[in-house]
Design a protein around this motif. Structure first.
Motif, PDB file in Angstrom:
ATOM      1  N   GLY A 161      50.391  41.287  34.309  1.00 14.60           N
ATOM      2  CA  GLY A 161      49.860  40.445  35.879  1.00 14.60           C
ATOM      3  C   GLY A 161      49.294  42.260  36.050  1.00 14.60           C
ATOM      4  N   ALA A 162      48.356  41.873  37.100  1.00 10.06           N
ATOM      5  CA  ALA A 162      47.124  42.952  37.413  1.00 10.06           C
ATOM      6  C   ALA A 162      47.654  43.854  38.651  1.00 10.06           C
ATOM      7  N   ASP A 163      47.719  44.919  38.797  1.00 10.02           N
ATOM      8  CA  ASP A 163      47.909  45.831  40.218  1.00 10.02           C
ATOM      9  C   ASP A 163      48.025  45.681  41.329  1.00 10.02           C
ATOM     10  N   ALA A 216      42.975  31.580  34.060  1.00 13.20           N
ATOM     11  CA  ALA A 216      42.676  32.985  34.511  1.00 13.20           C
ATOM     12  C   ALA A 216      44.071  33.353  34.458  1.00 13.20           C
ATOM     13  N   VAL A 217      44.935  32.915  35.147  1.00  9.57           N
ATOM     14  CA  VAL A 217      46.058  34.106  35.339  1.00  9.57           C
ATOM     15  C   VAL A 217      46.189  34.387  33.693  1.00  9.57           C
ATOM     16  N   ILE A 267      42.610  46.345  38.316  1.00 11.38           N
ATOM     17  CA  ILE A 267      42.226  45.134  39.714  1.00 11.38           C
ATOM     18  C   ILE A 267      41.432  44.101  38.881  1.00 11.38           C
ATOM     19  N   ALA A 268      41.571  42.840  39.448  1.00 12.56           N
ATOM     20  CA  ALA A 268      40.971  42.320  39.223  1.00 12.56           C
ATOM     21  C   ALA A 268      40.503  41.812  39.755  1.00 12.56           C
ATOM     22  N   ARG A 274      41.855  32.229  45.206  1.00 14.69           N
ATOM     23  CA  ARG A 274      42.719  32.779  45.998  1.00 14.69           C
ATOM     24  C   ARG A 274      44.474  32.583  44.841  1.00 14.69           C
ATOM     25  N   SER A 275      44.484  31.489  45.199  1.00 18.79           N
ATOM     26  CA  SER A 275      45.909  31.027  44.280  1.00 18.79           C
ATOM     27  C   SER A 275      46.250  32.201  42.923  1.00 18.79           C
ATOM     28  N   ALA A 276      44.333  31.972  41.985  1.00 19.34           N
ATOM     29  CA  ALA A 276      45.072  32.344  40.951  1.00 19.34           C
ATOM     30  C   ALA A 276      45.053  34.732  41.057  1.00 19.34           C
ATOM     31  N   ALA A 277      44.589  34.783  42.238  1.00 21.25           N
ATOM     32  CA  ALA A 277      44.351  35.846  42.532  1.00 21.25           C
ATOM     33  C   ALA A 277      46.178  36.810  43.075  1.00 21.25           C
TER      34      ALA A 277
END
Ligand SMILES: [Zn+2]
Ligand SMILES: [Zn+2]
Length: 349
Positions: free
Chosen positions: A240-242, A228-229, A176-177, A254-257
């Motif tokens: 990518g993160a689960d 960050a991505v 998780i990020a 938020r965009s990077a998340a």
């Protein structure tokens, strides 16, 4: 008693007001710890206080601030059952009141009451005071081995992190990020690590990243130092993160998340306010992405969070870096406003 009011535009007042008396179905808490939550900064800074996040109407009179209440029951009003609350009971408060009979209220989500809810410390009197009057059915027992400070944290910030992780259905095998390592993000880091997940912690403040390492983050990223991505993909074999979790409320994070979540990934937004623009086809549909909004927790969720913290012996008290008496509330919020510290708590004497 002494009580703290936010007046808007970073002004607050400590006032002498009459002690509250309980009506039918109500109890009085002697507040032992009243946490300072990130959302308090929105109410503290904004010209229109709680109106800034759509919770209060223009022209509402200021109420006693503080929505992380924890203390001891000292007085009970008529008609309160002993099982709901009794004198001497150590309690947290689920800081909302609703109609009590709609579907949301009956399921313990009184903040989402169909008839509109009162949010203590925001639209109703809160916990930055020596005493607080609350409906008895808002009490959530504090496990004996948890401190009042821990109970205060669970009553919003840490409980909100718990609620977000519940929405994600986090598994121990997940990476998780977590974007933002203020008190909520740091709690999410601590809880997610205790659940067995691998945590990538992100913040633009190096001191906060250092703390997140102490709270068992597996890796840290400062988005100021690169993309960050890309950094998250580098740490996850390009997938990518689960799961990703935003505590910042900023459009960039938020965009990077969204972009750093893997195909079939899950994203949750906890940070309040603001907006974000999403390329729906590329960022969501092609990835079969699930995006959740999460607003705090139910009464049972608050109890579950406290039980988990007690049973896993999680050191929530470590979140706090500052303790203040009520008289120093102004100094406390001036410092908290810099968003460089850990969590603060008011301890009424
Ligand atoms: Zn209701
Ligand atoms: Zn809060």
């Amino acid at each position: 008693m002494r009580a703290v009011y936010f007046l808007g535009d970073r002004k607050l007042a400590v006032r002498d007001v009459p002690d509250p008396t309980p009506g039918p179905g109500e109890v009085i808490l002697e507040i032992k710890a009243s946490g300072m939550c990130g959302s308090d900064l929105k109410f503290y800074r904004a010209h229109d206080g709680a109106g800034s996040v759509g919770l209060a109407k223009k022209g509402d009179e200021p109420v006693i601030a503080g929505h992380e209440p924890c203390g001891v029951v000292v007085e009970i009003g008529p008609g309160v059952s002993n099982r709901l609350g009794h004198v001497g009971m150590r309690v947290m408060n689920h800081h909302y009141a609703g109609c009590g009979c709609c579907h949301q209220c009956r399921s313990g989500w009184t903040q989402m009451c169909d008839a509109g809810s009162t949010v203590f410390g925001v639209t109703g009197n809160g916990a930055h005071a020596q005493y607080m009057k609350v409906p008895a059915d808002t009490l959530v027992a504090l496990p004996d081995d948890l401190s009042f400070k821990a109970g205060a944290a669970i009553s919003c910030g840490t409980g909100t992190a718990w609620g977000g992780l519940e929405r994600l259905g986090l598994r121990g095998s997940d990476t998780i990020a977590i974007f933002g390592q203020g008190p909520v993000g740091l709690s999410a880091t601590q809880l997610a690590a205790a659940m067995g997940a691998r945590v990538i912690a992100l913040d633009i403040d190096e001191a906060r990243l250092t703390r997140s390492k102490e709270f068992a983050a597996d890796a840290t990223i400062n988005p100021k130092e690169g993309h960050a991505v890309t950094a998250i993909k580098h740490l996850t074999h390009g997938r990518g993160a689960d799961c990703t979790l935003d505590c910042t409320g900023t459009a960039q994070a938020r965009s990077a998340a969204i972009k750093s979540a893997r195909k079939w990934g899950r994203v949750v937004f906890l940070g309040e306010g603001g907006d974000v623009t999403i390329d729906v086809s590329t960022d969501m549909l092609r990835k079969q992405l699930s995006v959740f909004g999460s607003w705090t927790f139910s009464k049972n969720g608050q109890a579950d969070c406290a039980r988990f913290i007690s049973e896993r012996k999680i050191d929530v008290d470590q979140l706090f870096t500052h303790e203040w008496p009520i008289e120093q509330a102004d100094e406390a919020y001036r410092l908290f406003d810099t968003q460089t510290t850990g969590k603060g708590v008011l301890i009424p004497s």
